[in-house]
Scaffold this active site. Structure first.
Site, short mmCIF file in Angstrom:
data_model
loop_
_atom_site.label_atom_id
_atom_site.label_comp_id
_atom_site.label_asym_id
_atom_site.label_seq_id
_atom_site.Cartn_x
_atom_site.Cartn_y
_atom_site.Cartn_z
N ARG A 125 39.95 36.71 53.12
CA ARG A 125 40.48 35.76 53.93
C ARG A 125 40.57 34.21 53.81
NH1 ARG A 125 41.50 40.00 53.86
NH2 ARG A 125 41.21 41.90 55.37
N CYS A 176 41.41 40.43 64.42
CA CYS A 176 40.24 40.33 64.07
C CYS A 176 39.30 39.15 64.35
CB CYS A 176 39.64 41.05 62.96
SG CYS A 176 40.10 42.67 62.58
N GLU A 217 36.89 34.85 61.96
CA GLU A 217 38.27 34.83 61.45
C GLU A 217 39.14 34.08 62.11
OE1 GLU A 217 40.72 38.39 59.64
OE2 GLU A 217 38.68 38.70 59.48
#
Length: 295
Positions: free
Chosen positions: A174, A221, A287
């Protein structure tokens, strides 16, 4: 001289003052000066003052008061995909494409690649992002991520543009290693040739695994999985599924998602994020990207 909202800039970029909520998957966010840039000259002009880049609007929570910086949207040629194989770099097994603009919607791109029998990015199916933002955060699922299919990236800063390869970046889970304030204007993809039906089967498998995710407005998320443990499971075990603040709620379907029930504010979402961190027994890394900054 800077352009005024409701005008056209000196290079032809359209400039308007608009609510940012309309550009996000969560549907919250106040107003800002929005620049619609379609080519390199417009992008260079837009970068002359403090700015933010807004792609598909997922993975993002914008403050109710908006942001003071100008907000850039990539349009025109910067939202076009040239998927023609480069004959100098492609062979019987591998295809390196032409340039794909950072403003290209990722879901439509994945569908086009499937029909062409080009594999490597089907694991990102269902992510509501544009290519530039998806690359910048290395968006993905447990089935694959953006850096699985990248050959070259074009990165633009106020100082100019440069091309880099994934090997030159410290990318990982990520994150791409691209510094904040750098714009991914275009990329070239590196893909594998495959039967279209085989690519579709992989997409369907990944999509089925996502069926338990909420269908309401959501950024995606909320937290990264700490140490390989599911953040959603930790939040669920803390008894927080279905918890509501104002019109924002921790989704009953999947505890790592916050959804907008209709009319939620950014303040509602931030309150839920703080509650989760207080109640879960391990540190959780966001996130989401928060505008104008982190709490």
């Amino acid at each position: 001289m800077t352009a005024l909202p409701g005008t056209v800039s000196r290079t032809g970029a359209r400039v308007e003052r608009l609510p940012l909520a309309r550009f996000t998957t969560l549907g919250v966010g106040g107003e800002a000066e929005v620049w619609f840039v379609g080519h390199a000259e417009q992008l260079a002009e837009a970068l002359e003052a403090p700015y933010r880049i807004l792609g598909g609007g997922s993975n993002l929570v914008i403050a109710d008061e908006g942001v003071p910086e100008r907000v850039l949207r990539l349009t025109g040629p910067l939202a076009v995909a040239d998927l023609t194989p480069d004959p100098a770099l492609s062979d019987a097994e591998t295809v390196v494409t032409g340039w794909v603009g950072g403003g290209v919607p990722l879901p439509g791109l994945i569908r086009k690649l499937q029909k062409l029998g080009l594999s490597n990015l089907e694991g990102t199916v269902g992510i509501p992002a544009q290519v530039g933002g998806a690359v910048w955060m290395n968006a993905g699922t447990r089935f694959g991520e953006m850096f699985d299919g990248l050959h070259t990236l074009e990165i633009v800063t106020p100082e100019g543009r440069r091309q880099v390869t994934p090997a030159q970046l410290s990318w990982g889970y990520r994150q791409s290693g691209i510094p904040r304030g750098h714009v991914v204007s275009r990329v070239r993809l590196k893909l594998r040739r495959a039967a279209p039906e085989a690519v579709l089967a992989k997409m369907d498998f990944a999509d089925v695994a996502r069926k338990g995710q909420p269908k309401m407005k959501t950024p995606g998320c909320a937290f990264k999985n700490p140490g390989g443990v599911s953040a959603g499971r930790l939040i669920d075990e803390a008894g927080l599924k279905g918890t509501r603040v104002g019109n924002a709620m921790i989704a009953p379907e999947h505890a790592n998602f916050i959804v907008n029930l209709g009319g939620a504010s950014s303040a509602d979402v931030h309150a839920l994020l703080r509650l989760i961190r207080e109640r879960v027994g391990v540190p959780l890394e966001l996130e989401y990207e928060l505008w104008p900054g982190q709490d």
